[in-house]
Design a protein around this motif. Sequence first.
Motif, short mmCIF file in Angstrom:
data_model
loop_
_atom_site.label_atom_id
_atom_site.label_comp_id
_atom_site.label_asym_id
_atom_site.label_seq_id
_atom_site.Cartn_x
_atom_site.Cartn_y
_atom_site.Cartn_z
N LEU A 1 3.07 -9.42 -2.87
CA LEU A 1 2.62 -9.46 -4.27
C LEU A 1 3.76 -9.21 -5.25
O LEU A 1 3.67 -9.58 -6.42
N GLY A 2 4.81 -8.56 -4.77
CA GLY A 2 5.95 -8.29 -5.63
C GLY A 2 7.07 -9.29 -5.38
O GLY A 2 6.84 -10.41 -4.92
N ARG A 3 8.30 -8.88 -5.63
CA ARG A 3 9.45 -9.78 -5.54
C ARG A 3 10.20 -9.64 -4.22
O ARG A 3 11.21 -10.32 -4.01
N ALA A 4 9.74 -8.76 -3.34
CA ALA A 4 10.40 -8.61 -2.04
C ALA A 4 10.30 -9.91 -1.26
O ALA A 4 9.27 -10.59 -1.27
N GLU A 5 11.38 -10.28 -0.60
CA GLU A 5 11.40 -11.52 0.16
C GLU A 5 10.52 -11.45 1.40
O GLU A 5 9.87 -12.42 1.78
N SER A 6 10.51 -10.27 2.04
CA SER A 6 9.73 -10.13 3.28
C SER A 6 9.55 -8.66 3.59
O SER A 6 10.09 -7.78 2.90
N LEU A 7 8.79 -8.38 4.64
CA LEU A 7 8.60 -7.02 5.15
C LEU A 7 9.34 -6.89 6.47
O LEU A 7 9.41 -7.84 7.24
N ASN A 8 9.87 -5.69 6.73
CA ASN A 8 10.52 -5.53 8.03
C ASN A 8 9.46 -5.37 9.12
O ASN A 8 8.27 -5.22 8.85
N LEU A 9 9.91 -5.42 10.36
CA LEU A 9 9.01 -5.42 11.51
C LEU A 9 8.07 -4.23 11.52
O LEU A 9 6.85 -4.38 11.66
N ALA A 10 8.61 -3.03 11.37
CA ALA A 10 7.80 -1.83 11.48
C ALA A 10 6.76 -1.76 10.37
O ALA A 10 5.61 -1.36 10.60
N THR A 11 7.13 -2.17 9.15
CA THR A 11 6.19 -2.13 8.04
C THR A 11 5.06 -3.14 8.23
O THR A 11 3.88 -2.82 8.04
N ALA A 12 5.40 -4.35 8.62
CA ALA A 12 4.39 -5.38 8.85
C ALA A 12 3.43 -4.95 9.96
O ALA A 12 2.21 -5.12 9.84
N ALA A 13 3.99 -4.39 11.03
CA ALA A 13 3.15 -3.94 12.14
C ALA A 13 2.20 -2.82 11.70
O ALA A 13 1.03 -2.79 12.10
N SER A 14 2.70 -1.93 10.86
CA SER A 14 1.86 -0.82 10.39
C SER A 14 0.66 -1.33 9.62
O SER A 14 -0.47 -0.85 9.80
N ILE A 15 0.87 -2.34 8.77
CA ILE A 15 -0.23 -2.89 7.97
C ILE A 15 -1.25 -3.58 8.88
O ILE A 15 -2.46 -3.38 8.75
N CYS A 16 -0.75 -4.39 9.81
CA CYS A 16 -1.66 -5.11 10.73
C CYS A 16 -2.48 -4.15 11.58
O CYS A 16 -3.69 -4.33 11.75
N LEU A 17 -1.83 -3.14 12.13
CA LEU A 17 -2.53 -2.19 12.99
C LEU A 17 -3.53 -1.36 12.21
O LEU A 17 -4.62 -1.05 12.71
N TYR A 18 -3.18 -1.00 10.98
CA TYR A 18 -4.12 -0.25 10.14
C TYR A 18 -5.38 -1.07 9.87
O TYR A 18 -6.50 -0.57 9.99
N GLU A 19 -5.18 -2.33 9.51
CA GLU A 19 -6.34 -3.18 9.21
C GLU A 19 -7.21 -3.36 10.46
O GLU A 19 -8.44 -3.36 10.37
N SER A 20 -6.58 -3.50 11.62
CA SER A 20 -7.35 -3.62 12.86
C SER A 20 -8.12 -2.35 13.16
O SER A 20 -9.31 -2.39 13.52
N ALA A 21 -7.45 -1.22 13.03
CA ALA A 21 -8.11 0.06 13.31
C ALA A 21 -9.29 0.27 12.37
O ALA A 21 -10.36 0.74 12.79
N ARG A 22 -9.14 -0.09 11.11
CA ARG A 22 -10.22 0.06 10.14
C ARG A 22 -11.41 -0.81 10.50
O ARG A 22 -12.57 -0.37 10.45
N ALA A 23 -11.11 -2.06 10.89
CA ALA A 23 -12.20 -2.97 11.25
C ALA A 23 -12.92 -2.53 12.53
O ALA A 23 -14.14 -2.58 12.61
N LEU A 24 -12.15 -2.09 13.51
CA LEU A 24 -12.75 -1.69 14.78
C LEU A 24 -13.59 -0.43 14.62
O LEU A 24 -14.64 -0.28 15.28
N ASN A 25 -13.15 0.48 13.77
CA ASN A 25 -13.92 1.70 13.55
C ASN A 25 -15.15 1.45 12.70
O ASN A 25 -16.08 2.26 12.70
#
Length: 268
Positions: A241-265
Amino acid sequence: MALDFTEPFTERTARIVHAAKLHKAKERHKAGKFIIEGENAVDAAVSTGAATDVFVTEAAAQRFDYILTAAGYMGVFVHPITEGAAKYLSDTITTTGLFALCRPVLWSAGKILAGSPRLVSVPVLTSEPGNAGTLIRTSDAMGADGVIFAGETVDPLGCKVARASAGSLFHVPVARERNIADVIGQLRKAGMQILASAADGEVDVADADLSQPTAWLFGNEAHGLGALLEEADVRVRIPILGRAESLNLATAASICLYESARALNSHP
């Protein structure tokens, strides 16, 4: 805990030299042990029964007395060392003065997937120890059932990985399988949907169906997943949403895993 420095100097030196060699993967494999450093990692290793020996300076013994007390209860050998020996054992500029030798704690991918897992992280060709440790830590925090490092990755039992995991290496099942195709096959056999984090994915992470058992593929820090993107059932993007070109591996993984954990719970 009182430290006993009466052990013969030659025996103490030999023990320290042997422990320092474990910073090399070849020596870890040969000895069947690995070395870790730091409060969180050593505390977790002792409390889970993985630690066999603890090395500690006099100053560190005062700071981490509770860990040494637990080590005594667990039958772990405690070896006092000098500040000079601690610098020799450490792979950091500033040492904590607290180390442990541990039994191997890696699982097989098959053992992780045999337990009907709902959420699994699959870092592919991960080469940065800090990212590997952070992925383990995040997976643990999000309640993942395991982490499977696929391909020629950094060694999860390396000291830098263990330190970055902040003890989670001893809490969540971790495997390392060099055959990526075999890992993909085992994930499918286990009935998991395979999702890939990709900058140009066709589905936003907020819109993906994460309510079913999911394995996330996370690519190499520099080259991503490449052709392996085609192995995924769905390629998922995280909107920038901002001007960052991309997310690093650890940050992207954190977002994906959080969304999965939220959905599964939300859908037990």
